[in-house]
Design a protein around this motif. Structure first.
Motif, PDB file in Angstrom:
ATOM      1  N   ALA A 164       0.754  -1.166  -0.094  1.00 21.46           N
ATOM      2  CA  ALA A 164      -0.190   0.050   0.151  1.00 21.46           C
ATOM      3  C   ALA A 164       0.877   1.258  -0.094  1.00 21.46           C
ATOM      4  N   VAL A 165       1.869   1.185   0.788  1.00 22.36           N
ATOM      5  CA  VAL A 165       2.893   2.322   1.019  1.00 22.36           C
ATOM      6  C   VAL A 165       3.450   2.649  -0.731  1.00 22.36           C
ATOM      7  N   ALA A 166       4.016   1.540  -1.410  1.00 29.02           N
ATOM      8  CA  ALA A 166       4.531   1.739  -2.577  1.00 29.02           C
ATOM      9  C   ALA A 166       3.444   2.340  -3.316  1.00 29.02           C
ATOM     10  N   GLU A 167       2.373   1.858  -3.335  1.00 25.52           N
ATOM     11  CA  GLU A 167       1.176   2.096  -4.547  1.00 25.52           C
ATOM     12  C   GLU A 167       1.028   3.773  -4.046  1.00 25.52           C
ATOM     13  N   GLU A 168       0.635   4.096  -2.901  1.00 30.00           N
ATOM     14  CA  GLU A 168       0.617   5.727  -2.587  1.00 30.00           C
ATOM     15  C   GLU A 168       1.719   6.395  -2.897  1.00 30.00           C
ATOM     16  N   ALA A 170       3.416   5.857  -5.654  1.00 25.99           N
ATOM     17  CA  ALA A 170       3.473   5.507  -7.180  1.00 25.99           C
ATOM     18  C   ALA A 170       4.931   4.977  -7.669  1.00 25.99           C
ATOM     19  N   ALA A 171       5.663   4.226  -6.744  1.00 22.36           N
ATOM     20  CA  ALA A 171       6.711   3.765  -7.145  1.00 22.36           C
ATOM     21  C   ALA A 171       6.560   2.848  -8.565  1.00 22.36           C
ATOM     22  N   GLU A 215       0.004  -2.913 -14.776  1.00 24.21           N
ATOM     23  CA  GLU A 215       0.757  -1.865 -15.606  1.00 24.21           C
ATOM     24  C   GLU A 215       1.308  -0.778 -15.077  1.00 24.21           C
ATOM     25  N   ARG A 216       1.070  -0.634 -13.857  1.00 24.71           N
ATOM     26  CA  ARG A 216       1.534   0.510 -12.846  1.00 24.71           C
ATOM     27  C   ARG A 216       2.982   0.366 -12.253  1.00 24.71           C
ATOM     28  N   MET A 217       2.990  -0.931 -11.603  1.00 21.26           N
ATOM     29  CA  MET A 217       4.129  -1.245 -10.783  1.00 21.26           C
ATOM     30  C   MET A 217       4.910  -2.494 -11.053  1.00 21.26           C
ATOM     31  N   GLU A 218       6.011  -2.652 -11.420  1.00 22.78           N
ATOM     32  CA  GLU A 218       6.502  -3.824 -11.406  1.00 22.78           C
ATOM     33  C   GLU A 218       6.945  -4.332  -9.842  1.00 22.78           C
TER      34      GLU A 218
END
Ligand code: SF4
Lengths: 367, 97
Positions: A164-168, A170-171, A215-218
């Motif tokens: 969740a932190v990584a998503e927030e 936008a890594a 699509e957003r994060m590897e």
């Protein structure tokens, strides 16, 4: 012999953090011994001529080098893809903008855990807020961002929160890599090795996030090799694609290889050109290819897949650098790994684990 | 990867750099965790990936240049790059937003 592709430049061993799994050697290089800016530039132009394409600027904490911006500029004009590997501590908006202008390509920031209390405790210093601020700054300036979390027994249960932190933030990439047990981490192994149940809980959460964020994060997820049947192809093979230059100019096949100094002379860029070290040094030569291997590796069909595993792990766990990596099921010494795994699974997980030994000489409180 | 659709418009992800390497005498794709040395066909395909041309456009343009059908080569190469997460597809991005 192949051309090297990546060079890890440990610009300094100075670091504001005290992580209990630190991958730097137990004996650190003094500031006064660090390569100067001009020395680094010379080493990098030799590396470029050898074919190196990627330059990982690491440490310690590379932001502790006051000449970092100028080093990045030189690296870019030599044609490298430049990757800053940082704790984020010390990344001010002014410095970040200068690094951007100097041509820095990519930033990797470490995070010790998903929440402030735990992250600061593992880092051994108050750092969580500064890290998040640095990550936001990096994204705001348009850098691609990798978040790197070293996973272990004391933070792997927070994997949903880490995602969740990584998503927030936008890594663009999230590396969730379990600790590799050498050096400082081997000393703390009992406190760090997760249980099988912890891994089984983590895995589906990672899988679900991978699908949802495709699509957003590897998302790179690496389980501890102690739970695998075969070793990882460490560094893509010894002396095959990667090299490390330490703060004082020692050249190593991997960042953990300084421990081979007892067995082989360690070459230094102050005394020998990089190209000669890569091609001829005894340390690089020792475990290159398959000629050095004994059984069971020598006749194993996987020997070009994993290259016999990690030499540092073989040395540290079995005492014999030429041994098959003991995590391999075919290793006669796999029992040593199984014993550590049994111990990890006998004790309850997480907070009741043994205390961590931090990277400083005397115990101190969080400031 | 067979999932490359002819209408998709590939472009490199923002962290990828396509560059000439004078040491190898080849085009290379650079990314945070790896570099890819391209052969001549790969370099020609990569040069056309700008997020505007579709996969079909690229195949057509190169087919004309090489005077043979290259659809399969283009799809295979782009599939490999997509699997390594070096590429994104403009069309799919829009669909996700
Ligand atoms: S025996 Fe050696 S080469 Fe074979 S899988 Fe084990 S470590 Fe790898």
């Amino acid at each position: 012999m192949l051309d090297p592709v990546g060079l890890l430049a440990e610009l300094t061993h100075r670091c504001p953090l005290h992580c209990p799994y630190c991958s730097n050697p137990l004996a650190l290089v003094d500031v006064g011994d660090e390569l100067t800016r001009d020395e680094w530039v010379r080493v990098w132009s030799e590396a470029r001529a050898l074919g190196v394409l990627q330059l990982h600027l690491s440490g310690g904490e590379p932001l502790q080098r006051p000449d970092l911006t100028s080093l990045v500029g030189e690296a870019r004009s030599l044609g490298f893809y430049t990757n800053l590997i940082t704790s984020g501590i010390g990344l001010t908006p002014v410095l970040a903008e200068r690094l951007r202008a100097a041509g820095l390509d990519h930033v990797q920031i470490s995070l010790q855990a998903a929440d402030r209390e735990r992250s600061d405790r593992i880092a051994g210093t108050r750092s969580y807020d500064a890290k998040l601020a640095a990550a936001r700054l990096v994204k705001a300036l348009g850098f691609p961002l990798t978040l790197n979390v070293v996973l272990h027994r004391q933070n792997i249960d927070d994997i949903a929160a880490l995602l969740a932190v990584a998503e927030e933030l936008a890594a663009d990439r999230l590396e969730l890599a379990n600790t590799q047990y050498y050096g400082w981490a081997l000393r703390n192994r009992a406190a760090l090795l997760p249980t099988r149940a912890q891994l089984e809980r983590a895995e589906p959460l990672v899988q679900a996030a991978r699908e949802r964020l495709a699509e957003r994060m590897e998302i790179i997820y690496v389980v501890p090799d102690y739970y695998e049947d075969y070793p990882k192809p460490c560094m893509g093979g010894w002396g095959r694609r990667q090299l490390t230059v330490t703060p004082n100019g020692d050249v190593l096949p991997c960042p953990a290889a300084s421990q081979f100094g007892a067995t082989f002379p360690i070459d230094n860029v102050r005394r020998r050109p990089l190209d000669s070290i890569w091609r001829e040094s005894a340390l690089f030569d020792a475990f290159r290819g398959a000629a050095w291997m004994r059984e069971p590796c020598r006749s194993c069909p996987r020997r070009e897949v994993d290259f016999g595993g990690c030499r540092c792990q073989a040395l540290q766990v079995t005492g014999d650098a030429w041994a098959t990596d003991p995590v391999c099921r075919l290793s006669p010494q796999r029992a040593l790994i199984d014993a550590a795994v049994r111990t990890a699974n006998a004790a309850p997980a997480a907070d009741s684990a043994p205390a961590l030994a931090y990277r400083w000489s005397a115990p101190r409180a969080l400031d | 990867m067979s999932g490359i659709r002819p209408a998709a418009r590939p472009r490199f992800r923002p962290f990828v750099r396509l560059q000439w390497d004078p040491v190898r005498g080849k085009q290379v794709l650079l990314a945070p965790e790896g570099a890819l040395v391209l052969n001549e066909t790969g370099a020609a395909i990569a040069a056309l990936c700008n997020g505007e041309r579709s996969v079909a456009d690229i195949a057509e343009e190169l087919g004309r240049r090489y005077e043979r059908p290259v659809d399969q080569d283009v799809a295979t190469f782009l599939g490999r790059l997509a699997a390594r997460r070096l590429l994104e597809f403009a069309e799919e991005q829009a669909g996700n937003a």
